[in-house]
Design a protein around this motif. Structure first.
Motif, mmCIF file in Angstrom:
data_model
loop_
_atom_site.group_PDB
_atom_site.id
_atom_site.type_symbol
_atom_site.label_atom_id
_atom_site.label_comp_id
_atom_site.label_asym_id
_atom_site.label_seq_id
_atom_site.Cartn_x
_atom_site.Cartn_y
_atom_site.Cartn_z
ATOM 1 N N PRO A 54 9.697 4.487 -5.435
ATOM 2 C CA PRO A 54 8.051 4.222 -5.034
ATOM 3 C C PRO A 54 7.474 3.433 -6.822
ATOM 4 O O PRO A 54 7.508 4.050 -7.863
ATOM 5 C CB PRO A 54 8.160 5.827 -5.366
ATOM 6 C CG PRO A 54 8.755 6.970 -5.294
ATOM 7 C CD PRO A 54 10.381 6.246 -5.588
ATOM 8 N N THR A 80 0.401 -0.100 -6.564
ATOM 9 C CA THR A 80 -0.346 0.359 -5.864
ATOM 10 C C THR A 80 -0.794 0.722 -4.662
ATOM 11 O O THR A 80 0.326 -0.069 -3.385
ATOM 12 C CB THR A 80 -1.819 -0.463 -5.971
ATOM 13 O OG1 THR A 80 -1.538 -1.254 -7.258
ATOM 14 C CG2 THR A 80 -2.839 -0.222 -5.693
ATOM 15 N N LEU A 81 -0.592 1.836 -4.764
ATOM 16 C CA LEU A 81 -1.051 2.672 -3.367
ATOM 17 C C LEU A 81 -2.558 2.987 -3.248
ATOM 18 O O LEU A 81 -3.159 3.751 -3.885
ATOM 19 C CB LEU A 81 -0.579 4.812 -3.171
ATOM 20 C CG LEU A 81 -0.175 5.047 -2.260
ATOM 21 C CD1 LEU A 81 0.354 4.999 -1.220
ATOM 22 C CD2 LEU A 81 0.268 6.376 -2.493
ATOM 23 N N VAL A 116 3.483 4.676 -9.113
ATOM 24 C CA VAL A 116 2.830 4.295 -8.257
ATOM 25 C C VAL A 116 1.915 4.516 -9.032
ATOM 26 O O VAL A 116 1.425 5.480 -10.255
ATOM 27 C CB VAL A 116 2.977 5.363 -7.282
ATOM 28 C CG1 VAL A 116 1.763 5.096 -6.624
ATOM 29 C CG2 VAL A 116 4.224 5.329 -6.892
ATOM 30 N N PRO A 163 -2.429 4.994 -7.587
ATOM 31 C CA PRO A 163 -3.276 4.660 -7.147
ATOM 32 C C PRO A 163 -4.561 4.581 -6.732
ATOM 33 O O PRO A 163 -4.887 3.899 -8.130
ATOM 34 C CB PRO A 163 -3.497 6.622 -6.821
ATOM 35 C CG PRO A 163 -2.575 6.892 -7.809
ATOM 36 C CD PRO A 163 -2.657 6.563 -8.682
ATOM 37 N N ASP A 188 -2.840 2.051 2.756
ATOM 38 C CA ASP A 188 -1.976 2.551 3.127
ATOM 39 C C ASP A 188 -1.472 4.223 3.431
ATOM 40 O O ASP A 188 -0.841 4.231 4.849
ATOM 41 C CB ASP A 188 -0.833 3.296 1.806
ATOM 42 C CG ASP A 188 -0.912 1.314 1.616
ATOM 43 O OD1 ASP A 188 0.255 0.303 1.665
ATOM 44 O OD2 ASP A 188 -0.999 1.317 -0.070
ATOM 45 N N TYR A 207 -1.679 7.684 8.914
ATOM 46 C CA TYR A 207 -0.745 6.609 7.828
ATOM 47 C C TYR A 207 -0.310 6.109 9.536
ATOM 48 O O TYR A 207 0.031 6.197 9.876
ATOM 49 C CB TYR A 207 0.191 6.724 6.731
ATOM 50 C CG TYR A 207 0.993 7.831 7.454
ATOM 51 C CD1 TYR A 207 2.315 7.622 7.657
ATOM 52 C CD2 TYR A 207 0.611 8.955 6.967
ATOM 53 C CE1 TYR A 207 3.692 8.456 8.301
ATOM 54 C CE2 TYR A 207 2.009 10.092 8.053
ATOM 55 C CZ TYR A 207 2.809 9.289 8.134
ATOM 56 O OH TYR A 207 4.421 10.607 8.590
ATOM 57 N N SER A 244 7.245 2.174 3.248
ATOM 58 C CA SER A 244 6.975 2.057 2.282
ATOM 59 C C SER A 244 7.804 3.367 1.220
ATOM 60 O O SER A 244 6.760 4.676 1.217
ATOM 61 C CB SER A 244 6.190 1.492 1.283
ATOM 62 O OG SER A 244 5.279 2.074 0.974
ATOM 63 N N LYS A 273 6.309 4.674 -2.033
ATOM 64 C CA LYS A 273 5.436 4.583 -2.327
ATOM 65 C C LYS A 273 4.326 5.791 -1.247
ATOM 66 O O LYS A 273 4.145 6.943 -1.920
ATOM 67 C CB LYS A 273 4.854 3.518 -3.220
ATOM 68 C CG LYS A 273 4.144 2.691 -1.861
ATOM 69 C CD LYS A 273 3.193 1.486 -2.600
ATOM 70 C CE LYS A 273 2.594 0.904 -0.976
ATOM 71 N NZ LYS A 273 1.603 -0.777 -2.405
ATOM 72 N N VAL A 274 4.618 5.724 -0.115
ATOM 73 C CA VAL A 274 4.011 5.879 1.306
ATOM 74 C C VAL A 274 4.693 7.254 1.311
ATOM 75 O O VAL A 274 3.675 8.582 1.482
ATOM 76 C CB VAL A 274 3.541 5.363 2.422
ATOM 77 C CG1 VAL A 274 3.032 5.957 2.978
ATOM 78 C CG2 VAL A 274 2.863 3.511 1.813
ATOM 79 N N PHE A 298 4.203 10.213 -1.480
ATOM 80 C CA PHE A 298 2.407 10.319 -1.602
ATOM 81 C C PHE A 298 2.171 11.392 0.448
ATOM 82 O O PHE A 298 2.418 12.430 0.020
ATOM 83 C CB PHE A 298 1.415 9.749 -0.973
ATOM 84 C CG PHE A 298 0.083 10.181 -0.745
ATOM 85 C CD1 PHE A 298 -0.435 10.441 -1.915
ATOM 86 C CD2 PHE A 298 -0.533 10.265 0.421
ATOM 87 C CE1 PHE A 298 -1.817 11.204 -1.998
ATOM 88 C CE2 PHE A 298 -1.613 10.599 0.068
ATOM 89 C CZ PHE A 298 -2.574 10.517 -1.216
#
Length: 305
Positions: free
Chosen positions: A90, A93-94, A121, A123, A140, A272, A279, A281-282, A285
């Motif tokens: 991951p 930018t989230l 990541v 946030p 996201d 979402y 992705s 990163k998503v 989270f």
């Protein structure tokens, strides 16, 4: 019979309202779509859809089956998405949207732990109570509460259920006494949200019944922060979401009244755009937040709720 494939076809037929529309969306012939649903009904030994020349409708069994099928398909797609993203680190930018009340009271405490677990990541958090289009505004993922609106095409996971409970300061209760039953609230000063449905009556769910209590407003506001300050100052009884009350309950600044009651419930939802090709990163989270709230139907902020 490909049972999983037939489930997907069945759900798409219901979503689009016709065999022809589902066939077009799935890139199949209408005959193949019809056969998939028929095979599923034959396997189950029951009718799922009522068919007429003009419309389709679910049978009672079909409605119950559809709810289970949707959850099964969601779990399978999530499992595949998790497996696909597990090999990727991951990063990036989230962009997170969150309702201000939940953001200040809950997300602010959780984000440092998420950031520690996913150091690559970054946030980028926006708090706003306006209507938000996640896709159009480039988010996201979003955290929504209550009756907030979002696009029906979004993927929705309920994180928790927050009870709206009645509270007051010890100073107010020392002067006016604590209500022993919902009907006693009618004799108290009330700090009221500026919602028309709560303006004159509070529906108090208590001991397996709902009591509609007429209330006298000492103050009315669309701001929970203003009402909280009034409650802390001893002005009256206030309804407030459980997830905002932890610090006030822990310090004794506010006291919960009528244990086991609520005057409403708010769903806390994570939203979402798509679970497909999610992705890393998503996914990180989504998995992190889901792990913080393992029982979405319960209220984790009130013991025994």
């Amino acid at each position: 019979m490909d049972r999983l494939g037939s489930m997907r076809v069945f759900a798409r037929v219901v979503d689009l309202g016709s065999f022809a529309a589902a066939a077009s969306a799935l890139g199949m012939s209408a005959a193949v779509v019809t056969r998939n649903v028929a095979d599923l009904e034959a396997h189950l030994g029951t009718r799922l859809l009522n068919r007429t020349t003009r419309r389709l409708s679910l049978t009672e069994t079909g409605q119950q089956y559809l709810e289970r099928v949707r959850q099964i398909l969601l779990d399978i797609d999530d499992a595949e998405a998790a497996a696909t993203s597990s090999s990727r680190q991951p990063s990036g930018t989230l962009r997170i949207y969150c309702h201000p009340t939940f953001g200040k009271s809950q997300l602010a405490q959780l984000l440092p732990r998420f950031a520690q677990a996913t150091p690559e990541v970054v946030p980028d958090v926006t708090l706003a109570d306006d209507d938000v289009d996640l896709v159009e505004q480039g988010f996201d993922v979003g955290i929504f509460i209550g009756l907030q609106k979002f696009d029906a095409s979004m993927i929705v996971r309920r994180l928790a259920t927050s009870n709206v409970v009645l509270t007051a300061s010890p100073d107010y209760l020392a002067r006016r006494g604590a209500p022993a039953r919902p009907s006693d609230i009618a004799q108290h000063d009330c700090l009221n949200f500026a919602f028309e449905q709560l303006r004159h009556v509070w529906p108090v769910a208590w001991n397996d019944e709902v009591v509609n209590v007429p209330v006298t407003s000492r103050m009315v506001s669309n701001s929970g922060d203003i009402l909280r300050e009034a409650a802390l100052a001893g002005m009256g009884i206030m309804p407030r979401s459980s997830f905002t009350l932890g610090a006030d309950f822990d310090s004794g600044a506010l006291v919960q009244l009528l244990q086991g009651h609520h005057v409403g419930q708010l769903s806390v939802m994570m939203v979402y755009p798509s679970r497909r090709l999610l992705s890393a990163k998503v996914r990180s989270f989504v998995d992190f937040m889901s792990a913080q709230f393992p029982r979405p139907e319960s209220d984790p902020w009130l013991p025994g709720a």
